[in-house]
Design a protein around this motif. Structure first.
Motif, short mmCIF file in Angstrom:
data_model
loop_
_atom_site.label_atom_id
_atom_site.label_comp_id
_atom_site.label_asym_id
_atom_site.label_seq_id
_atom_site.Cartn_x
_atom_site.Cartn_y
_atom_site.Cartn_z
N TRP A 266 0.83 -1.20 0.00
CA TRP A 266 0.00 0.00 0.00
C TRP A 266 0.87 1.25 0.00
O TRP A 266 0.62 2.19 -0.77
CB TRP A 266 -0.93 -0.03 1.21
N LEU A 267 1.89 1.27 0.84
CA LEU A 267 2.79 2.42 0.90
C LEU A 267 3.52 2.60 -0.43
O LEU A 267 3.60 3.72 -0.96
CB LEU A 267 3.80 2.26 2.04
N VAL B 26 5.28 6.05 -1.71
CA VAL B 26 6.37 6.15 -0.74
C VAL B 26 7.57 5.39 -1.33
O VAL B 26 7.46 4.21 -1.65
CB VAL B 26 5.97 5.56 0.63
N PRO C 299 -1.80 6.95 0.96
CA PRO C 299 -0.87 7.26 2.05
C PRO C 299 -0.65 8.76 2.24
O PRO C 299 -0.42 9.21 3.37
CB PRO C 299 0.42 6.56 1.62
N VAL D 259 8.56 4.20 8.44
CA VAL D 259 8.59 5.10 7.29
C VAL D 259 9.43 6.32 7.69
O VAL D 259 9.19 6.92 8.74
CB VAL D 259 7.17 5.55 6.88
N VAL E 175 10.98 3.08 3.45
CA VAL E 175 10.12 2.21 4.24
C VAL E 175 10.83 0.86 4.41
O VAL E 175 11.46 0.37 3.48
CB VAL E 175 8.71 2.05 3.61
N LEU F 13 2.45 11.37 5.43
CA LEU F 13 3.65 10.54 5.44
C LEU F 13 4.76 11.14 4.57
O LEU F 13 5.72 10.46 4.22
CB LEU F 13 3.33 9.12 4.96
#
Length: 184
Positions: free
Chosen positions: A59-60, A65, A178, A94, A70, A183
């Protein structure tokens, strides 16, 4: 080497270097230490735990990201309130920028720490680590319960303590972006 054998050779004061050596000698456990010197020995995470971590990593990544910001199960150097230094191994971290390689990384650039609560770790994850991460100044701390909904409780740092920002099933989190969660 077993945790029992590692324990027989335990120094009177355990350092992060000692933890690193213990983990190298015992592939069946994770070792952490609080800034006050309390040692925790945990078995490796189970399959359901690993799947939750993988889903969050994907998902990140799909949310933009960068992969170098991460990581799963990397050691963090947790400063204590009275000068001690602990070592925690969150399930996911993260960062705001890429980190130099190391076993126990500083928390200065950490944006978010995620802990997946396993049976037997409830107290450490919901009380002890939450307090340590807040004292270390980590802006966000998410806990994921392994209940049927895989409930995610999102905490945001507020004046040295975490305040609950939201609680929702993991499936709902995975349907957000995200970027909606600050983030970086």
């Amino acid at each position: 080497m077993s945790s029992e054998a590692v324990g027989r050779h335990m120094p009177p004061v355990v350092t992060l270097d000692d933890l690193t050596a213990m983990m190298a000698a015992d592939e069946h456990h994770r070792y952490e230490i609080s800034p006050e010197g309390v040692l925790s020995i945990m078995p490796p995470p189970g399959y359901a735990h690993a799947i939750i971590a993988t889903r969050l990593m994907l998902w990140l990544a799909q949310g933009g990201v960068p992969a170098d910001r991460v990581a799963q199960a990397v050691g963090l150097r947790i400063p204590g309130r009275h000068g001690g230094v602990g070592g925690r191994i969150p399930d996911l971290v993260v960062w705001s920028k890429e980190q130099a390689d190391g076993v126990w990384l500083p928390v200065a650039d950490v944006l978010l720490v995620i802990e997946i609560v396993s049976p037997g770790s409830e107290g450490v994850d919901t009380v002890t680590k939450r307090s340590e991460y807040a004292a270390a100044g980590i802006p966000q701390y998410w806990m994921v319960d392994q209940d049927q909904a895989q409930t995610v409780t999102m905490h945001r740092l507020d004046g040295g303590h975490y305040a609950v920002r939201a609680t929702m099933p993991l499936a709902w989190v995975l349907n957000t972006d995200p970027a909606e969660h600050d983030l970086g």
